[in-house]
Design an enzyme around this catalytic site. Structure first.
Site, PDB file in Angstrom:
ATOM      1  N   MET A  72      46.218  27.585 -37.384  1.00 18.06           N
ATOM      2  CA  MET A  72      45.475  26.999 -36.349  1.00 18.06           C
ATOM      3  C   MET A  72      45.221  28.225 -35.426  1.00 18.06           C
ATOM      4  O   MET A  72      46.063  28.433 -34.562  1.00 18.06           O
ATOM      5  CB  MET A  72      46.031  25.790 -35.727  1.00 18.06           C
ATOM      6  CG  MET A  72      45.356  25.381 -34.453  1.00 18.06           C
ATOM      7  SD  MET A  72      45.906  24.001 -33.628  1.00 18.06           S
ATOM      8  CE  MET A  72      47.597  24.427 -33.086  1.00 18.06           C
ATOM      9  N   PRO A  73      44.162  28.951 -35.225  1.00 20.63           N
ATOM     10  CA  PRO A  73      43.980  29.835 -34.290  1.00 20.63           C
ATOM     11  C   PRO A  73      43.792  29.170 -32.969  1.00 20.63           C
ATOM     12  O   PRO A  73      42.897  28.114 -32.790  1.00 20.63           O
ATOM     13  CB  PRO A  73      42.628  30.543 -34.799  1.00 20.63           C
ATOM     14  CG  PRO A  73      42.284  30.131 -36.244  1.00 20.63           C
ATOM     15  CD  PRO A  73      43.054  28.977 -36.378  1.00 20.63           C
ATOM     16  N   TYR A  74      44.365  29.976 -32.011  1.00 20.89           N
ATOM     17  CA  TYR A  74      44.095  29.567 -30.570  1.00 20.89           C
ATOM     18  C   TYR A  74      43.662  30.880 -29.972  1.00 20.89           C
ATOM     19  O   TYR A  74      44.275  31.841 -29.830  1.00 20.89           O
ATOM     20  CB  TYR A  74      45.478  29.093 -30.000  1.00 20.89           C
ATOM     21  CG  TYR A  74      45.468  29.134 -28.564  1.00 20.89           C
ATOM     22  CD1 TYR A  74      44.883  27.839 -27.955  1.00 20.89           C
ATOM     23  CD2 TYR A  74      45.821  29.973 -27.669  1.00 20.89           C
ATOM     24  CE1 TYR A  74      44.804  27.924 -26.640  1.00 20.89           C
ATOM     25  CE2 TYR A  74      45.816  29.737 -26.528  1.00 20.89           C
ATOM     26  CZ  TYR A  74      45.377  28.531 -25.773  1.00 20.89           C
ATOM     27  OH  TYR A  74      45.336  28.432 -24.516  1.00 20.89           O
ATOM     28  N   HIS A 115      40.868  26.587 -32.004  1.00 20.90           N
ATOM     29  CA  HIS A 115      40.696  26.167 -30.427  1.00 20.90           C
ATOM     30  C   HIS A 115      40.228  27.498 -29.665  1.00 20.90           C
ATOM     31  O   HIS A 115      40.826  28.527 -29.839  1.00 20.90           O
ATOM     32  CB  HIS A 115      41.965  25.677 -30.121  1.00 20.90           C
ATOM     33  CG  HIS A 115      42.326  24.481 -30.939  1.00 20.90           C
ATOM     34  ND1 HIS A 115      42.117  22.933 -30.767  1.00 20.90           N
ATOM     35  CD2 HIS A 115      42.858  24.214 -32.176  1.00 20.90           C
ATOM     36  CE1 HIS A 115      42.548  22.265 -31.688  1.00 20.90           C
ATOM     37  NE2 HIS A 115      43.030  22.963 -32.546  1.00 20.90           N
TER      38      HIS A 115
END
Length: 64
Positions: free
Chosen positions: A1-3, A41
């Site tokens: 999950m990239p932030y 995100h």
């Protein structure tokens, strides 16, 4: 999950500019890292210019 966290000084960044930043940053992680946009995100923090420094000096914004 990239932030992805983007920080900019609080100097009249429009909603349209923010939308383009979010779209562009998401596209980068899709194109380069093959990440799923559904789990990417992006957060934009606007920092008051008095809380920003560059070259050892407090940044007080640009005069227009």
């Amino acid at each position: 999950m990239p932030y992805i966290n983007i920080r900019v000084t609080e100097e009249q960044v429009t909603q349209e500019q923010k939308r383009l930043l979010i779209e562009g940053a998401t596209k980068l992680v899709i194109d380069i890292l093959n990440k799923n946009p559904q789990t990417t995100h992006v957060v934009i923090d606007e920092i008051p210019t008095g809380n920003w420094g560059v070259n050892g000096k407090q940044y007080l914004g640009t005069k227009k």
